[in-house]
Design an enzyme around this catalytic site. Structure first.
Site, PDB file in Angstrom:
ATOM      1  N   LYS A  79       0.842  -1.197   0.000  1.00 30.50           N
ATOM      2  CA  LYS A  79       0.000   0.000   0.000  1.00 30.50           C
ATOM      3  C   LYS A  79       0.877   1.247   0.000  1.00 30.50           C
ATOM      4  O   LYS A  79       1.933   1.276   0.637  1.00 30.50           O
ATOM      5  CB  LYS A  79      -0.891  -0.022   1.256  1.00 30.50           C
ATOM      6  N   SER A 154      -9.774   2.071   2.963  1.00 32.50           N
ATOM      7  CA  SER A 154      -8.853   2.768   2.093  1.00 32.50           C
ATOM      8  C   SER A 154      -7.857   1.871   1.369  1.00 32.50           C
ATOM      9  O   SER A 154      -7.293   2.277   0.362  1.00 32.50           O
ATOM     10  CB  SER A 154      -8.092   3.825   2.889  1.00 32.50           C
ATOM     11  N   SER A 178      -9.954  -0.232   7.159  1.00 29.28           N
ATOM     12  CA  SER A 178      -9.338  -0.053   5.842  1.00 29.28           C
ATOM     13  C   SER A 178      -8.696  -1.290   5.235  1.00 29.28           C
ATOM     14  O   SER A 178      -8.358  -1.293   4.056  1.00 29.28           O
ATOM     15  CB  SER A 178      -8.303   1.069   5.888  1.00 29.28           C
TER      16      SER A 178
END
Lengths: 493, 154
Positions: A79, A154, A178
């Site tokens: 990420k 997210s 997330s």
């Protein structure tokens, strides 16, 4: 050869058995990225040449016996809020559009030490603030199951990339859901570890008392292996807990006898889609058949988790994001007359609207005159939430719930209504407030064909129990092996 | 907005009754009589409003002054359109957050961290720090090994 149906651990084993080389596995993933990512947009940065070079290096080390990790040579992705030395780390923001960290996050170092091959950096909601990956400066990510729908967020890039087989596993981060919610939306597995289990050193801070890095994978066994690799005490993170890395070796026998699972009935009331409710309750039945005892109970305080979360997370964010001043790194507005203008214009042009909204909300709840009514109140209710989890874990080994009230919605459907978006976090944020672990695993599909996730919530450092239950579930079900059409089409070469 | 204007808007918004000019005059007249009776003046009202601001914002919403103040605290300068949207969104969000007041938290302790937590000190050892050149690589502007900013002292 198509690796689409293989887990990361299976690919790791194939590399050890010399059925495939790390370079071949990496090239196949890069081919998948080339074929699909124009549509999916899971990646902010693809490291095509670097990944192949790294794979060659790792392959040599494996052959010499220098790297022995079960995931050595297996291609994965990270990420984009986790620092990778000299590799763009944007946080999905214009503010960090050109930021190349001069150092590695501790988890990045641990991946390298274990011979991971990094394919690239994954898209996300700007500064991890959002549940749909629509707020990224680099455009929204699409859900591989239906490209017109969001992948969740997210860590939407992480879940979408694993679902689209654009990597074998990924790292995400979870501040209020997330990791878990995108896993639910994309039909993959993920773990939000206990707070302090994984070092946050080098994770770009959003809400420091809630943030945790965790794995996203094709099944829970992959996730457990990755968590073993990245967990453990780190002197560079003062909130990291002095404890050895996890050992999940005894968790894979599929036995749930004597395990007590509580179902909070108020998690299944108004606001929960029938499409989600049905498979989640069926999953409870499955666990029961495997030997677990299931009991309903009430946990009223969690109804207050979302407002508590937004007070505290925004307060911490407003403080953490004050570091972006346009001076030391990141975006700076050119031709400013004075320092104040640099601050104001760089921040205004560097941040997107959701980030600004949260910074202002955080400034508000911390400001003189409002601090007691909002921030202090939030901290007190956080204590009450933690207490009610403590009480629940006196009776149960774990708690079973949905991950999100709906399946993946259409891109743009909720983006103009922040409050509606926040309410989507209703089943996940209390876990972060309490600092406890939870897993998200696929447990079915809605009428629209979109995946549904199951959440299992455990007490502090009870990850092994969660992995045991999730593994037993995946051993008798096949939801986690289903693949989106776009993968099946591309998989028959 | 004067208190007279506020009352008229309040009536229109909350009852749906459209106030004609003569009706509005009538309401204002009656209000003035009441205000006279209690010795009200705009000045005293403002001071009272200031001190009550903290508890009332969930009902009154975020006004222009407050949004400007939040921009200043946050070092942000929103466009007029963004300001309107932020006012609207934040008012809605705060209205929702207001539900926390349903819970009695008298004598409940704050919890700012998931666990009882003491600082983890490292050994005080001298170790090389990151190279200056490496850090400066990300600087938007630099000069002579330093971060460069616009003139701050004349």
């Amino acid at each position: 050869m198509s690796l689409n149906k293989k887990t990361a651990l299976e690919i790791g084993q194939m590399i050890k058995n010399k059925e495939i080389s790390s370079v071949e596995a990496t090239k196949e993933m890069l081919d998948n990225i080339r074929a699909k990512d124009e549509k999916v947009n899971a990646y902010v940065t693809v490291l095509a040449d670097e990944a192949i070079a790294q794979a060659e290096e790792v392959q040599a080390k494996i052959e010499k016996g220098d790297v022995t990790s079960p995931l050595a040579g297996v291609p994965m992705a990270i990420k984009d809020n986790i620092c990778t030395r000299d590799i763009l780390t944007t946080c999905g923001s214009h503010m960090l559009y050109n930021f190349k960290p001069p150092y590695n996050a501790t988890v990045s170092d641990k991946l390298a030490k274990n011979g991971a091959v990094v394919l690239g950096k994954l898209n996300m909601d700007e500064f991890a603030m959002g549940g749909s990956t629509e707020t990224s400066y680099f455009g929204p990510t699409g859900n591989p199951w239906d490209i017109t729908r969001v992948p969740g967020g997210s860590s939407g890039g992480s879940a979408a990339a694993v679902a689209a087989r654009e990597c074998t596993y990924a790292l995400g981060s979870d501040t209020g859901g997330s990791i878990r919610q995108p896993c639910s939306f994309c039909g993959v597995s993920g773990i939000k570890p206990t707070y302090g289990a994984v070092s946050r050193y080098g994770l770009v801070a959003f809400a420091s008392s809630l943030d945790q890095i965790g794995p996203v994978g094709r099944d829970i066994k992959d996730c457990a292996e990755v968590l073993t690799m990245i967990s453990g005490h780190d002197p560079k993170d003062s909130t990291s807990i002095k404890r050895a890395a996890f050992d999940f070796s005894g968790c894979f026998d599929g036995d749930l006898k004597g395990m007590k699972i509580g179902i909070p009935v108020n998690y299944f009331g108004k606001g929960l889609d029938e499409d989600v409710k049905k498979p989640v309750l069926e999953a409870a039945e499955t666990l029961k058949k495997l030997g677990a005892e299931i009991e309903e109970f009430t946990m009223d305080i969690v109804d207050y988790a979302v407002p508590t979360y937004y007070v505290l997370a925004c307060a911490e964010a407003s403080s953490n994001l004050s570091r972006y001043d346009g001076i030391k790194y990141g975006y700076r507005r050119k031709d400013c007359e004075d320092l104040m203008e640099v601050y104001y214009t760089s921040r205004n042009e560097g941040f997107g609207m959701e980030v600004k909204r949260r910074i202002m909300l955080g400034s508000f709840v911390l400001s003189s005159g409002y601090y007691d009514a909002y921030y202090k109140k939030g901290l007190q209710i956080r204590g009450l939430i933690k207490k009610s989890f403590d009480e629940a874990f006196e009776k149960y080994d774990m708690i079973l719930s949905p991950v999100a009230p709906t399946t993946a919605y259409k891109i743009g459907e909720n983006s103009s209504d922040p409050l509606k978006m926040y309410l989507g976090d209703i089943y996940t944020v209390s876990i972060n407030l309490a600092g406890i672990p939870a897993v998200s695993i696929p447990c079915g599909f809605g009428k629209n064909g979109m995946p549904v996730g199951l959440q299992l919530i455990g007490n502090v450092f009870d990850e092994p129990k969660l992995v045991r239950a999730a593994y037993a579930f995946q051993k008798t079900t096949d939801f986690h092996t289903k693949m989106p059409e776009m993968v099946q089409e591309g998989g028959n070469k | 907005m004067t208190i007279q204007e506020k009352l008229l808007t309040y009536i229109e918004e909350n009852t749906g009754i459209e106030l004609t000019e003569s009706l509005a005059e009538d309401v204002t007249l009656r209000l003035n009589m009441i205000l006279d009776l209690i010795g009200y003046s705009e000045g005293t009202a403002e001071t009272a409003a200031e001190s009550k601001k903290a508890v009332n914002v969930a009902e009154t919403g975020i006004d222009d002054d407050l949004i400007k103040y939040l921009e200043e605290l946050s070092r942000l300068s929103l466009t007029p359109e963004e300001e309107e949207r932020a006012k609207d969104d934040l008012t809605k969000i705060l209205g929702y957050i207001d539900m926390l007041n349903e819970i009695d938290t008298t004598d409940v302790e704050d919890m700012s961290h998931p666990f009882p937590y003491t600082n983890n000190f490292r050994e005080d050892e001298v170790k090389p720090s990151t190279d200056r050149e490496l850090i400066l690589k990300n600087a938007p502007q630099q000069k002579d090994g330093c971060f460069k900013v616009p003139t701050t002292v004349e």
